[in-house]
Design a protein around this motif. Structure first.
Motif, PDB file in Angstrom:
ATOM      1  N   VAL A  20       0.810  -1.209   0.000  1.00  0.00           N
ATOM      2  CA  VAL A  20       0.000   0.000   0.000  1.00  0.00           C
ATOM      3  C   VAL A  20       0.847   1.263   0.000  1.00  0.00           C
ATOM      4  O   VAL A  20       0.391   2.324  -0.418  1.00  0.00           O
ATOM      5  CB  VAL A  20      -0.966  -0.013   1.211  1.00  0.00           C
ATOM      6  N   THR A  21       2.060   1.197   0.396  1.00  0.00           N
ATOM      7  CA  THR A  21       2.906   2.385   0.528  1.00  0.00           C
ATOM      8  C   THR A  21       3.048   3.158  -0.784  1.00  0.00           C
ATOM      9  O   THR A  21       2.871   4.385  -0.788  1.00  0.00           O
ATOM     10  CB  THR A  21       4.287   1.990   1.086  1.00  0.00           C
ATOM     11  N   PRO A  22       3.342   2.527  -1.921  1.00  0.00           N
ATOM     12  CA  PRO A  22       3.419   3.323  -3.163  1.00  0.00           C
ATOM     13  C   PRO A  22       2.084   3.944  -3.554  1.00  0.00           C
ATOM     14  O   PRO A  22       2.041   5.056  -4.073  1.00  0.00           O
ATOM     15  CB  PRO A  22       3.858   2.307  -4.222  1.00  0.00           C
ATOM     16  N   LEU A  23       0.986   3.264  -3.280  1.00  0.00           N
ATOM     17  CA  LEU A  23      -0.334   3.813  -3.573  1.00  0.00           C
ATOM     18  C   LEU A  23      -0.595   5.075  -2.760  1.00  0.00           C
ATOM     19  O   LEU A  23      -1.077   6.082  -3.271  1.00  0.00           O
ATOM     20  CB  LEU A  23      -1.422   2.767  -3.297  1.00  0.00           C
ATOM     21  N   VAL A  24      -0.243   5.048  -1.490  1.00  0.00           N
ATOM     22  CA  VAL A  24      -0.428   6.219  -0.626  1.00  0.00           C
ATOM     23  C   VAL A  24       0.472   7.353  -1.088  1.00  0.00           C
ATOM     24  O   VAL A  24       0.056   8.524  -1.118  1.00  0.00           O
ATOM     25  CB  VAL A  24      -0.164   5.840   0.849  1.00  0.00           C
ATOM     26  N   ASP A  25       1.694   7.048  -1.487  1.00  0.00           N
ATOM     27  CA  ASP A  25       2.603   8.085  -1.975  1.00  0.00           C
ATOM     28  C   ASP A  25       2.053   8.770  -3.231  1.00  0.00           C
ATOM     29  O   ASP A  25       2.076   9.998  -3.334  1.00  0.00           O
ATOM     30  CB  ASP A  25       3.978   7.477  -2.286  1.00  0.00           C
TER      31      ASP A  25
END
Length: 142
Positions: A20-25
């Motif tokens: 999920v981290t790249p999506l949030v970024d």
């Protein structure tokens, strides 16, 4: 895609979890772009409206005029002088129905705020079909 290694076999098993981290970024970057761009989209430019040289529209057989003078005196038709507070009853008796278009003629030196007061009074009285009347310029002149 993430892979998990196990000590039992030489093959790698697939892990079906989403990182999920790249999506949030990406979403945060898009939010910042929208926040920066939205104030730039508003326009605060003073306007000096030009006169119209559009083709004249066909007039009805019996147009109903409301004339606003520079001193805010209102004239229904050609001769009935009325005040702004008595505009609704005078229009009701003169038009006998709310589906008729009102042609609004205003002095060119009339304050824009005063013209809006008259238009707001017309809309509040239930007459929403308002046409503004101006002097038609010859084609090619500005």
């Amino acid at each position: 895609m993430a892979f998990k290694t196990s000590s039992d076999s030489d093959e790698m098993a697939e892990n079906h979890e989403i990182n999920v981290t790249p999506l949030v970024d990406v979403m945060l970057v898009l939010l910042i772009i929208v926040m920066v761009a939205s104030p730039l989209a508003t326009v605060n430019v003073p306007v000096d409206l030009p006169s119209s040289s559009a083709a004249p529209q066909p007039q009805p057989n019996e147009p109903f005029y409301l004339t606003v003078q520079k001193d805010m005196s209102l004239t229904l038709g050609e001769s009935d002088v009325v005040t702004l507070s008595a505009l609704k009853p005078a229009l009701d008796s003169a038009l006998q129905g709310k589906d008729k278009r009102i042609y609004l003629r205003a002095d060119k030196d009339l304050n824009y705020q005063d013209l809006m007061k008259v238009m707001n009074a017309l809309v509040k009285a239930g007459y929403g079909q308002i046409a503004l009347v101006g002097i038609e310029l010859p084609a090619g002149s500005q």
